[in-house]
Design a protein around this motif. Sequence first.
Motif: not given
Length: 169
Positions: A22-50
């Motif tokens: 999810a982090t790698i699949l959709i990456r929207i680059p930012t001016p700071t050489k990073g990227y916005v991604n969907l990985g945090d969706c799974i990060v939160n879900i992992a916390g809630w489930l596990l």
Amino acid sequence: MKNNKTRLVTLTAMLAAFACVATILIRIPTPTKGYVNLGDCIVNIAGWLLGPVYGAAAAGIGSAFADIFAGYAVYAPATFVIKGLMAAVSFGVFRVIGGKSNSVVGRAAGAVAAEAVMVAGYFIYESVLYKSVAMAALGILPNCVQGIAGVVTSVIVYEAVIKRIPKYN
């Protein structure tokens, strides 16, 4: 009991893989050489489930591997810690606010708290990495955008999909 432990470890590994993808699949680059991604969706879900321990492991490991695979290896150690803390915080705040009611408000509050950890964590790490608070401050807005995406997507995915999956005992 062993069967439950096997399921827990298997689900942890699957969510780590999902976080990476999810982090790698959709990456929207930012001016700071990073990227916005969907990985945090799974990060939160992992916390809630596990829960805080296995959720943190899934979130931290999967997200750190995504950094390595995407060419951001310098961020991998920080990502491991930050994303792990995010999952634990998301779970903890959800439990305090949502309790046993499984509420959307509790999940949203947990996700917001987790994303605040992410913004603060990367700000601190980049302040040290770049030896410049001003340079690190440039990442705050893109990280906030990523945080908003993480809150919205994790709550929607959980409520629309995961909450409806039958539980196996």
